[in-house]
Every structure is written in C-alpha cells, then in structure tokens.
Design a protein around this motif. Structure first.
Motif, short mmCIF file in Angstrom:
data_model
loop_
_atom_site.label_atom_id
_atom_site.label_comp_id
_atom_site.label_asym_id
_atom_site.label_seq_id
_atom_site.Cartn_x
_atom_site.Cartn_y
_atom_site.Cartn_z
N LEU A 22 48.68 38.38 48.55
CA LEU A 22 48.85 38.01 47.31
C LEU A 22 47.96 38.08 46.22
N TYR A 23 46.69 38.23 46.55
CA TYR A 23 45.67 38.36 45.66
C TYR A 23 44.95 39.67 45.52
N ALA A 25 45.70 42.41 44.26
CA ALA A 25 45.89 43.14 42.92
C ALA A 25 45.22 42.07 41.60
N THR A 26 44.58 40.99 42.16
CA THR A 26 44.10 40.16 41.10
C THR A 26 42.51 40.39 41.12
N SER A 27 41.94 40.94 40.03
CA SER A 27 40.61 41.24 39.81
C SER A 27 39.82 39.81 40.01
N GLY A 28 38.81 39.95 40.51
CA GLY A 28 37.85 38.69 40.66
C GLY A 28 37.93 38.10 41.96
N THR A 29 38.98 38.34 42.78
CA THR A 29 39.32 37.56 44.11
C THR A 29 38.59 38.43 44.99
N SER A 31 39.88 39.04 47.98
CA SER A 31 40.96 39.97 48.53
C SER A 31 41.13 41.31 47.58
N TYR A 32 40.97 41.14 46.30
CA TYR A 32 40.68 42.44 45.30
C TYR A 32 39.47 43.29 45.72
N GLU A 33 38.35 42.44 45.90
CA GLU A 33 36.91 43.31 46.19
C GLU A 33 37.12 43.73 47.53
#
Length: 58
Positions: A22-23, A25-29, A31-33
């Motif tokens: 869910l995260y 593709a969300t920059s700054g999370t 999971s994204y990192e």
C-alpha cells in the motif's frame, strides 16, 4: 550483540518481505525506501554479473 551477515540476495529478500504494498509507491515511507534499496541492489548485482561475464570473454 553481533550483527548478522547477509548476502545481497538475502538482503533483497528481507527488504522485499518488509514492504507494505500500500505504501511502496509513496515517497517518504519506509516501504518506498525499502523498495528503492531492493531494486537498486538487484540492478547492481545484474551489472556485476554482466561485467564479470564480459571480463571472462577477454
């Protein structure tokens, strides 16, 4: 406490297991990192393999 040593493949597997889709593709999370790190390690391993293959040809 002694740190556990992982191979690059084990590290990628561990990072991917900790990605929340869910995260991812969300920059700054986190999971994204983790996704960015895992993708980069995969790309570097492929480039190393490619370069080693080329080196063996010469």
């Amino acid at each position: 406490m002694e740190a556990e040593t992982m191979t690059p493949k084990e590290l990628v597997k561990d990072l991917r297991s900790r990605i929340n889709p869910l995260y991812a593709a969300t920059s700054g999370t986190e999971s994204y990192e983790r996704r960015i790190c895992a993708d980069t390690i995969d790309e570097l391993m492929m480039e190393i393999d490619r370069l080693r293959g080329r080196k063996n040809e010469h």
